[in-house]
Design an enzyme around this catalytic site. Structure first.
Site, PDB file in Angstrom:
ATOM      1  N   GLU A 147       0.799  -1.290   0.088  1.00 13.77           N
ATOM      2  CA  GLU A 147       0.086  -0.024   0.131  1.00 13.77           C
ATOM      3  C   GLU A 147       0.797   1.321  -0.046  1.00 13.77           C
ATOM      4  O   GLU A 147       0.384   2.363  -0.550  1.00 13.77           O
ATOM      5  CB  GLU A 147      -0.989  -0.195   1.263  1.00 13.77           C
ATOM      6  CG  GLU A 147      -2.286  -0.798   1.129  1.00 13.77           C
ATOM      7  CD  GLU A 147      -3.219   0.213   0.308  1.00 13.77           C
ATOM      8  OE1 GLU A 147      -3.438   1.506   0.393  1.00 13.77           O
ATOM      9  OE2 GLU A 147      -3.558  -0.321  -0.744  1.00 13.77           O
TER      10      GLU A 147
ATOM     11  N   LYS B  64       1.725   3.427   7.837  1.00  9.69           N
ATOM     12  CA  LYS B  64       2.845   2.095   7.388  1.00  9.69           C
ATOM     13  C   LYS B  64       4.242   2.743   6.577  1.00  9.69           C
ATOM     14  O   LYS B  64       5.009   2.183   7.035  1.00  9.69           O
ATOM     15  CB  LYS B  64       2.313   1.234   6.579  1.00  9.69           C
ATOM     16  CG  LYS B  64       1.303   0.302   7.071  1.00  9.69           C
ATOM     17  CD  LYS B  64       1.882  -0.759   7.916  1.00  9.69           C
ATOM     18  CE  LYS B  64       0.961  -1.881   8.517  1.00  9.69           C
ATOM     19  NZ  LYS B  64       1.728  -2.660   9.446  1.00  9.69           N
TER      20      LYS B  64
END
Ligand code: NAP
Ligand code: G4F
Length: 353
Positions: A128, A158
Protein backbone atom coordinates in the site's frame (compact mmCIF):
# COMPACT_ATOMS: atom_id res chain seq x y z
CA UNK A 1 17.82 -24.59 23.54
CA UNK A 2 15.34 -23.45 20.84
CA UNK A 3 14.96 -19.81 19.92
CA UNK A 4 12.32 -17.55 21.43
CA UNK A 5 10.06 -15.36 19.32
CA UNK A 6 7.59 -12.62 20.21
CA UNK A 7 4.77 -11.96 17.73
CA UNK A 8 2.66 -8.84 18.13
CA UNK A 9 -0.84 -9.44 16.75
CA UNK A 10 -0.80 -13.23 17.15
CA UNK A 11 -4.61 -13.29 16.92
CA UNK A 12 -4.57 -11.98 13.31
CA UNK A 13 -4.26 -13.95 10.06
CA UNK A 14 -0.47 -13.68 9.71
CA UNK A 15 0.17 -13.93 13.46
CA UNK A 16 -1.58 -17.30 13.63
CA UNK A 17 0.17 -18.77 10.57
CA UNK A 18 3.56 -17.44 11.70
CA UNK A 19 3.08 -18.88 15.21
CA UNK A 20 2.40 -22.29 13.67
CA UNK A 21 5.47 -22.04 11.42
CA UNK A 22 7.74 -21.09 14.33
CA UNK A 23 6.33 -23.80 16.62
CA UNK A 24 7.00 -26.34 13.86
CA UNK A 25 10.59 -25.07 13.76
CA UNK A 26 10.99 -25.64 17.51
CA UNK A 27 10.66 -22.03 18.69
CA UNK A 28 9.19 -21.05 22.03
CA UNK A 29 6.46 -18.70 20.84
CA UNK A 30 5.08 -15.71 22.73
CA UNK A 31 2.29 -13.62 21.28
CA UNK A 32 0.65 -10.39 22.30
CA UNK A 33 -3.08 -9.87 22.27
CA UNK A 34 -5.35 -7.03 23.35
CA UNK A 35 -8.15 -7.35 25.82
CA UNK A 36 -11.53 -7.39 24.05
CA UNK A 37 -15.03 -7.77 25.48
CA UNK A 38 -15.19 -11.13 23.66
CA UNK A 39 -12.08 -13.30 23.38
CA UNK A 40 -10.73 -13.63 19.86
CA UNK A 41 -8.47 -16.69 19.63
CA UNK A 42 -10.36 -18.55 16.90
CA UNK A 43 -7.48 -18.61 14.41
CA UNK A 44 -5.13 -20.18 16.97
CA UNK A 45 -7.79 -22.79 17.74
CA UNK A 46 -8.37 -23.38 14.04
CA UNK A 47 -4.69 -24.23 13.57
CA UNK A 48 -4.65 -26.35 16.78
CA UNK A 49 -1.97 -24.22 18.44
CA UNK A 50 -4.06 -22.39 21.03
CA UNK A 51 -2.53 -24.29 23.95
CA UNK A 52 1.00 -24.23 22.52
CA UNK A 53 1.62 -20.47 22.44
CA UNK A 54 2.31 -18.19 25.40
CA UNK A 55 0.10 -15.11 25.49
CA UNK A 56 0.84 -11.64 26.85
CA UNK A 57 -1.85 -8.96 27.08
CA UNK A 58 -0.71 -5.57 25.73
CA UNK A 59 -2.11 -2.47 24.13
CA UNK A 60 -0.01 -0.91 21.39
CA UNK A 61 -0.73 2.59 22.69
CA UNK A 62 0.75 1.66 26.08
CA UNK A 63 4.56 1.77 26.01
CA UNK A 64 4.91 0.14 29.45
CA UNK A 65 2.94 -2.90 28.36
CA UNK A 66 5.31 -3.37 25.40
CA UNK A 67 8.37 -3.14 27.67
CA UNK A 68 6.87 -5.81 29.93
CA UNK A 69 6.13 -8.09 26.97
CA UNK A 70 9.81 -7.94 25.95
CA UNK A 71 10.99 -8.60 29.52
CA UNK A 72 8.67 -11.57 29.89
CA UNK A 73 9.45 -13.17 26.52
CA UNK A 74 13.21 -12.38 26.25
CA UNK A 75 12.97 -12.81 22.47
CA UNK A 76 15.67 -13.60 19.92
CA UNK A 77 13.25 -12.42 17.23
CA UNK A 78 10.36 -9.93 17.34
CA UNK A 79 7.75 -10.01 14.59
CA UNK A 80 5.70 -6.82 14.70
CA UNK A 81 2.43 -7.64 12.94
CA UNK A 82 -0.18 -5.90 15.11
CA UNK A 83 -1.84 -2.94 13.43
CA UNK A 84 -5.15 -1.39 12.47
CA UNK A 85 -4.79 -3.15 9.13
CA UNK A 86 -8.01 -2.33 7.27
CA UNK A 87 -7.45 0.44 4.69
CA UNK A 88 -11.13 1.42 4.53
CA UNK A 89 -11.31 1.85 8.33
CA UNK A 90 -8.27 4.13 8.23
CA UNK A 91 -10.42 6.75 6.46
CA UNK A 92 -12.92 6.53 9.36
CA UNK A 93 -10.24 6.63 12.10
CA UNK A 94 -7.18 8.34 10.61
CA UNK A 95 -5.74 9.57 13.91
CA UNK A 96 -6.07 6.26 15.74
CA UNK A 97 -4.62 4.46 12.70
CA UNK A 98 -1.66 6.85 12.73
CA UNK A 99 -1.06 6.05 16.39
CA UNK A 100 -1.52 2.26 16.29
CA UNK A 101 -0.23 1.43 12.81
CA UNK A 102 2.48 4.11 12.70
CA UNK A 103 3.70 5.39 16.04
CA UNK A 104 3.47 2.01 17.81
CA UNK A 105 6.39 0.78 15.73
CA UNK A 106 8.53 3.43 17.41
CA UNK A 107 7.23 2.37 20.83
CA UNK A 108 8.32 -1.19 20.07
CA UNK A 109 11.71 -0.18 18.64
CA UNK A 110 12.38 2.08 21.63
CA UNK A 111 11.50 -0.76 23.99
CA UNK A 112 13.79 -3.14 22.05
CA UNK A 113 16.61 -0.58 22.20
CA UNK A 114 16.22 -0.41 25.98
CA UNK A 115 15.44 -4.04 26.86
CA UNK A 116 16.90 -6.38 24.19
CA UNK A 117 18.92 -4.51 21.52
CA UNK A 118 20.31 -7.79 20.17
CA UNK A 119 16.84 -9.05 19.20
CA UNK A 120 16.09 -9.15 15.47
CA UNK A 121 13.04 -7.12 14.43
CA UNK A 122 10.58 -7.73 11.57
CA UNK A 123 8.32 -4.83 10.58
CA UNK A 124 5.14 -5.60 8.61
CA UNK A 125 5.40 -2.99 5.86
CA UNK A 126 3.06 -3.12 2.88
CA UNK A 127 2.61 -2.66 -0.87
CA UNK A 128 0.00 0.00 0.00
CA UNK A 129 2.97 2.35 0.56
CA UNK A 130 3.54 2.41 -3.24
CA UNK A 131 0.03 3.82 -3.75
CA UNK A 132 -0.24 5.85 -6.93
CA UNK A 133 3.13 4.64 -8.26
CA UNK A 134 1.39 1.39 -9.22
CA UNK A 135 -0.68 3.44 -11.69
CA UNK A 136 1.91 6.00 -12.81
CA UNK A 137 4.40 3.34 -13.88
CA UNK A 138 1.81 1.71 -16.14
CA UNK A 139 1.31 -1.45 -14.08
CA UNK A 140 4.98 -2.55 -14.12
CA UNK A 141 5.81 -4.81 -11.14
CA UNK A 142 7.07 -2.70 -8.22
CA UNK A 143 10.36 -3.37 -6.49
CA UNK A 144 12.25 -2.11 -3.42
CA UNK A 145 13.57 0.95 -5.32
CA UNK A 146 10.24 2.30 -6.54
CA UNK A 147 8.85 5.54 -5.13
CA UNK A 148 6.26 5.43 -2.34
CA UNK A 149 3.13 7.57 -2.96
CA UNK A 150 0.64 6.49 -0.26
CA UNK A 151 -3.10 7.01 -0.88
CA UNK A 152 -4.65 6.29 2.53
CA UNK A 153 -4.09 7.15 6.21
CA UNK A 154 -3.18 3.47 6.65
CA UNK A 155 -0.48 3.64 3.96
CA UNK A 156 0.90 6.89 5.36
CA UNK A 157 1.12 5.32 8.83
CA UNK A 158 2.87 2.26 7.39
CA UNK A 159 5.32 4.46 5.52
CA UNK A 160 6.24 6.13 8.81
CA UNK A 161 6.64 2.68 10.32
CA UNK A 162 8.89 1.63 7.40
CA UNK A 163 11.15 4.66 7.79
CA UNK A 164 11.41 4.48 11.57
CA UNK A 165 12.53 0.85 11.22
CA UNK A 166 15.27 1.93 8.80
CA UNK A 167 16.27 4.76 11.11
CA UNK A 168 16.70 2.37 14.09
CA UNK A 169 18.63 0.01 11.81
CA UNK A 170 21.05 2.69 10.67
CA UNK A 171 21.13 4.86 13.82
CA UNK A 172 21.13 2.24 16.59
CA UNK A 173 22.31 -0.85 14.67
CA UNK A 174 19.14 -2.76 15.52
CA UNK A 175 18.69 -5.73 13.16
CA UNK A 176 15.46 -4.31 11.68
CA UNK A 177 13.93 -5.49 8.38
CA UNK A 178 10.89 -4.33 6.40
CA UNK A 179 8.82 -6.97 4.65
CA UNK A 180 7.00 -5.09 1.86
CA UNK A 181 4.28 -7.68 1.46
CA UNK A 182 1.63 -7.46 -1.24
CA UNK A 183 -1.92 -8.66 -0.44
CA UNK A 184 -1.99 -12.17 0.95
CA UNK A 185 -5.13 -14.10 1.72
CA UNK A 186 -6.40 -17.36 3.18
CA UNK A 187 -9.41 -18.91 4.89
CA UNK A 188 -8.16 -17.14 8.05
CA UNK A 189 -8.45 -13.66 6.48
CA UNK A 190 -10.68 -11.12 8.27
CA UNK A 191 -14.23 -11.15 6.86
CA UNK A 192 -14.15 -7.48 5.86
CA UNK A 193 -11.30 -7.89 3.33
CA UNK A 194 -12.55 -8.31 -0.21
CA UNK A 195 -11.31 -11.86 -0.98
CA UNK A 196 -12.78 -13.49 2.11
CA UNK A 197 -15.93 -11.35 1.82
CA UNK A 198 -16.44 -12.69 -1.72
CA UNK A 199 -15.59 -16.32 -0.84
CA UNK A 200 -17.85 -16.27 2.20
CA UNK A 201 -20.81 -14.71 0.40
CA UNK A 202 -20.48 -16.97 -2.67
CA UNK A 203 -20.55 -20.02 -0.38
CA UNK A 204 -23.64 -18.72 1.43
CA UNK A 205 -25.41 -18.04 -1.90
CA UNK A 206 -24.50 -21.53 -3.09
CA UNK A 207 -26.08 -23.05 0.03
CA UNK A 208 -29.18 -20.83 -0.03
CA UNK A 209 -28.10 -18.73 2.99
CA UNK A 210 -27.72 -15.43 1.10
CA UNK A 211 -29.08 -13.81 -2.05
CA UNK A 212 -26.51 -11.26 -3.19
CA UNK A 213 -22.94 -10.00 -2.97
CA UNK A 214 -22.45 -6.24 -2.43
CA UNK A 215 -19.08 -4.71 -3.33
CA UNK A 216 -17.47 -1.34 -4.07
CA UNK A 217 -14.74 -0.75 -6.67
CA UNK A 218 -14.62 -3.76 -9.00
CA UNK A 219 -11.83 -2.39 -11.20
CA UNK A 220 -9.07 -2.26 -8.56
CA UNK A 221 -6.26 -4.70 -9.31
CA UNK A 222 -4.25 -6.46 -6.64
CA UNK A 223 -1.40 -8.98 -6.48
CA UNK A 224 -2.96 -11.68 -4.30
CA UNK A 225 -0.81 -14.43 -2.75
CA UNK A 226 -1.31 -17.15 -0.15
CA UNK A 227 -0.68 -16.11 3.48
CA UNK A 228 0.97 -19.34 4.79
CA UNK A 229 3.71 -18.88 2.17
CA UNK A 230 4.16 -15.20 2.96
CA UNK A 231 4.89 -15.79 6.66
CA UNK A 232 7.77 -18.07 5.58
CA UNK A 233 9.37 -15.01 3.99
CA UNK A 234 9.18 -13.14 7.32
CA UNK A 235 11.18 -15.87 9.02
CA UNK A 236 13.70 -16.04 6.15
CA UNK A 237 14.33 -12.27 6.38
CA UNK A 238 15.40 -12.64 10.02
CA UNK A 239 17.77 -15.54 9.25
CA UNK A 240 20.01 -13.38 7.00
CA UNK A 241 23.44 -12.05 7.98
CA UNK A 242 22.46 -8.44 7.29
CA UNK A 243 19.12 -6.65 7.74
CA UNK A 244 17.44 -5.44 4.54
CA UNK A 245 14.02 -4.75 2.98
CA UNK A 246 12.21 -7.14 0.61
CA UNK A 247 9.17 -7.12 -1.69
CA UNK A 248 7.07 -10.27 -1.38
CA UNK A 249 4.50 -10.81 -4.17
CA UNK A 250 3.34 -13.19 -6.91
CA UNK A 251 4.09 -10.87 -9.85
CA UNK A 252 0.50 -11.10 -11.18
CA UNK A 253 -2.31 -8.55 -10.91
CA UNK A 254 -6.01 -9.44 -11.07
CA UNK A 255 -9.07 -7.23 -10.66
CA UNK A 256 -11.73 -7.57 -7.97
CA UNK A 257 -14.14 -8.41 -10.80
CA UNK A 258 -11.92 -11.29 -11.94
CA UNK A 259 -11.91 -12.61 -8.36
CA UNK A 260 -15.72 -12.44 -8.31
CA UNK A 261 -16.05 -14.24 -11.67
CA UNK A 262 -13.65 -17.01 -10.65
CA UNK A 263 -15.29 -17.49 -7.24
CA UNK A 264 -18.79 -17.87 -8.73
CA UNK A 265 -17.41 -20.17 -11.44
CA UNK A 266 -15.93 -22.47 -8.79
CA UNK A 267 -19.32 -22.56 -7.04
CA UNK A 268 -21.05 -23.34 -10.36
CA UNK A 269 -23.03 -20.05 -10.35
CA UNK A 270 -23.40 -17.09 -12.73
CA UNK A 271 -21.92 -13.98 -11.05
CA UNK A 272 -24.16 -11.54 -12.96
CA UNK A 273 -27.22 -12.93 -11.14
CA UNK A 274 -25.89 -11.96 -7.69
CA UNK A 275 -23.37 -9.08 -7.80
CA UNK A 276 -24.51 -5.55 -6.76
CA UNK A 277 -22.28 -2.46 -6.62
CA UNK A 278 -22.79 -0.56 -3.35
CA UNK A 279 -21.44 2.95 -2.74
CA UNK A 280 -20.89 2.21 0.95
CA UNK A 281 -17.86 0.10 0.03
CA UNK A 282 -16.18 2.79 -2.11
CA UNK A 283 -13.20 4.66 -0.59
CA UNK A 284 -12.41 8.40 -0.84
CA UNK A 285 -9.21 7.28 -2.59
CA UNK A 286 -8.40 3.77 -3.79
CA UNK A 287 -5.10 2.42 -5.11
CA UNK A 288 -5.99 1.36 -8.69
CA UNK A 289 -3.30 -1.26 -9.29
CA UNK A 290 -0.58 -3.02 -7.31
CA UNK A 291 1.71 -5.73 -8.63
CA UNK A 292 5.06 -6.72 -7.14
CA UNK A 293 8.47 -7.85 -8.36
CA UNK A 294 9.79 -10.49 -5.93
CA UNK A 295 13.13 -11.07 -7.70
CA UNK A 296 15.26 -9.72 -4.82
CA UNK A 297 13.52 -12.07 -2.35
CA UNK A 298 13.99 -14.97 -4.77
CA UNK A 299 17.66 -14.18 -5.22
CA UNK A 300 18.55 -13.39 -1.59
CA UNK A 301 16.08 -15.52 0.41
CA UNK A 302 15.31 -18.33 -2.02
CA UNK A 303 11.62 -17.45 -1.66
CA UNK A 304 9.07 -17.69 -4.44
CA UNK A 305 5.26 -18.00 -4.47
CA UNK A 306 3.73 -21.40 -5.17
CA UNK A 307 -0.02 -20.74 -4.92
CA UNK A 308 -1.21 -18.41 -7.70
CA UNK A 309 -4.54 -16.67 -8.34
CA UNK A 310 -6.81 -19.53 -9.59
CA UNK A 311 -5.64 -21.92 -6.86
CA UNK A 312 -6.02 -19.24 -4.17
CA UNK A 313 -9.63 -18.51 -5.15
CA UNK A 314 -10.35 -22.23 -5.20
CA UNK A 315 -8.85 -22.80 -1.72
CA UNK A 316 -10.88 -19.94 -0.27
CA UNK A 317 -14.25 -20.70 -1.88
CA UNK A 318 -14.06 -24.45 -1.21
CA UNK A 319 -13.15 -23.86 2.44
CA UNK A 320 -16.13 -21.50 2.93
CA UNK A 321 -18.51 -23.99 1.29
CA UNK A 322 -17.09 -26.70 3.56
CA UNK A 323 -17.49 -24.53 6.69
CA UNK A 324 -21.07 -23.46 5.93
CA UNK A 325 -22.08 -27.02 4.97
CA UNK A 326 -20.77 -28.29 8.31
CA UNK A 327 -22.49 -25.44 10.11
CA UNK A 328 -25.78 -26.41 8.44
CA UNK A 329 -25.26 -29.94 9.78
CA UNK A 330 -25.06 -28.46 13.30
CA UNK A 331 -21.28 -28.46 13.82
CA UNK A 332 -19.72 -25.88 16.14
CA UNK A 333 -16.73 -23.72 15.19
CA UNK A 334 -14.09 -21.95 17.29
CA UNK A 335 -15.78 -18.60 16.64
CA UNK A 336 -19.14 -19.96 17.90
CA UNK A 337 -17.73 -20.58 21.38
CA UNK A 338 -15.27 -17.85 22.44
CA UNK A 339 -12.61 -19.29 24.70
CA UNK A 340 -9.84 -18.22 27.05
CA UNK A 341 -6.46 -19.96 26.99
CA UNK A 342 -5.57 -22.17 29.91
CA UNK A 343 -4.24 -19.97 32.70
CA UNK A 344 -0.68 -21.28 32.61
CA UNK A 345 -0.40 -19.93 29.05
CA UNK A 346 -1.08 -16.30 29.98
CA UNK A 347 1.90 -14.24 31.11
CA UNK A 348 1.39 -10.94 32.93
CA UNK A 349 3.77 -8.59 34.70
CA UNK A 350 2.49 -9.94 38.03
CA UNK A 351 4.43 -13.15 37.32
CA UNK A 352 7.66 -11.12 37.43
CA UNK A 353 6.94 -9.37 40.73
P1 NAP B 1 -5.02 -8.73 10.83
O1 NAP B 1 -5.58 -10.09 10.58
O2 NAP B 1 -5.94 -7.56 10.76
O3 NAP B 1 -4.33 -8.75 12.28
C1 NAP B 1 -3.96 -7.55 12.94
C2 NAP B 1 -3.54 -7.87 14.36
O4 NAP B 1 -3.27 -6.62 15.05
C3 NAP B 1 -4.61 -8.58 15.20
O5 NAP B 1 -4.00 -9.52 16.05
C4 NAP B 1 -5.21 -7.44 16.00
O6 NAP B 1 -5.81 -7.86 17.20
C5 NAP B 1 -3.95 -6.64 16.32
N1 NAP B 1 -4.25 -5.26 16.77
C6 NAP B 1 -4.98 -4.33 16.13
N2 NAP B 1 -5.05 -3.21 16.88
C7 NAP B 1 -4.37 -3.44 18.04
C8 NAP B 1 -4.10 -2.69 19.23
N3 NAP B 1 -4.56 -1.45 19.39
N4 NAP B 1 -3.36 -3.25 20.21
C9 NAP B 1 -2.89 -4.52 20.08
N5 NAP B 1 -3.13 -5.30 18.98
C10 NAP B 1 -3.85 -4.77 17.97
O7 NAP B 1 -3.81 -8.42 9.84
P2 NAP B 1 -2.91 -9.45 8.99
O8 NAP B 1 -3.54 -9.63 7.66
O9 NAP B 1 -2.56 -10.61 9.83
O10 NAP B 1 -1.62 -8.56 8.74
C11 NAP B 1 -0.51 -8.56 9.65
C12 NAP B 1 0.28 -7.28 9.47
O11 NAP B 1 0.76 -7.20 8.14
C13 NAP B 1 -0.50 -6.00 9.70
O12 NAP B 1 0.37 -5.05 10.26
C14 NAP B 1 -0.92 -5.57 8.30
O13 NAP B 1 -1.12 -4.17 8.25
C15 NAP B 1 0.31 -5.99 7.51
N6 NAP B 1 0.09 -6.35 6.12
C16 NAP B 1 -0.88 -7.23 5.77
C17 NAP B 1 -1.02 -7.60 4.44
C18 NAP B 1 -2.08 -8.58 4.00
O14 NAP B 1 -2.38 -8.62 2.81
N7 NAP B 1 -2.61 -9.39 4.91
C19 NAP B 1 -0.17 -7.06 3.47
C20 NAP B 1 0.83 -6.18 3.87
C21 NAP B 1 0.97 -5.85 5.20
P3 NAP B 1 -7.37 -8.34 17.24
O15 NAP B 1 -7.38 -9.76 16.77
O16 NAP B 1 -7.73 -8.19 18.66
O17 NAP B 1 -8.14 -7.43 16.32
O1 G4F C 1 -9.26 -6.50 0.52
P1 G4F C 1 -9.02 -5.05 0.65
O2 G4F C 1 -9.75 -4.36 1.74
O3 G4F C 1 -7.44 -4.89 0.76
P2 G4F C 1 -6.46 -3.64 0.55
O4 G4F C 1 -7.17 -2.35 0.69
O5 G4F C 1 -5.73 -3.86 -0.72
O6 G4F C 1 -5.48 -3.78 1.80
C1 G4F C 1 -4.96 -5.06 2.19
O7 G4F C 1 -3.73 -5.28 1.52
C2 G4F C 1 -2.68 -4.36 1.88
C3 G4F C 1 -1.46 -4.75 1.05
O8 G4F C 1 -1.49 -4.07 -0.18
C4 G4F C 1 -2.41 -4.47 3.36
F1 G4F C 1 -1.39 -3.65 3.70
C5 G4F C 1 -3.66 -4.12 4.14
O9 G4F C 1 -3.41 -4.30 5.54
C6 G4F C 1 -4.79 -5.05 3.71
O10 G4F C 1 -4.46 -6.36 4.15
O11 G4F C 1 -9.40 -4.30 -0.72
C7 G4F C 1 -8.83 -4.70 -1.96
C8 G4F C 1 -9.52 -3.92 -3.08
C9 G4F C 1 -9.59 -2.41 -2.83
O12 G4F C 1 -9.28 -1.73 -4.02
C10 G4F C 1 -11.05 -2.16 -2.49
O13 G4F C 1 -11.54 -0.86 -2.82
O14 G4F C 1 -10.89 -4.36 -3.16
C11 G4F C 1 -11.71 -3.22 -3.33
N1 G4F C 1 -13.08 -3.54 -2.89
C12 G4F C 1 -14.18 -3.51 -3.68
N2 G4F C 1 -15.27 -3.81 -2.95
C13 G4F C 1 -13.45 -3.86 -1.64
C14 G4F C 1 -14.84 -4.05 -1.68
N3 G4F C 1 -12.74 -4.04 -0.51
C15 G4F C 1 -13.41 -4.40 0.61
N4 G4F C 1 -12.70 -4.61 1.74
N5 G4F C 1 -14.77 -4.57 0.63
C16 G4F C 1 -15.53 -4.41 -0.49
O15 G4F C 1 -16.76 -4.55 -0.46
Amino acid sequence: MGKRALITGITGQDGAYLAKLLLDKGYEVYGTYRRLSTPNFWRLEYLNIFDKVNLIPIDLSDHGSIVEALKISEPDEVYHLAAQSFVEASFETPVATGDITGLSTTRILEAIRQVCPEAKFYNAATSEMFGKTGLLNGGKPLNENDVFRPMSPYAAAKLYSYWISRIYREGYKIFAVNGILFNHESPLRGLEFVTRKIANEVAKIKLGLSKELRLGNLDAKRDWGYAPEYVESMWLMLQQEEPDDYVIATGEAHSVKEFVEKAFEIAGLNWEDYLRVDKRFMRPLDVPCLVGDFSKAEHMLGWRPRVKFDKLVEIMVKEEINRWSRWLRGEKFPWDAPNYPSENKIFTRALRM
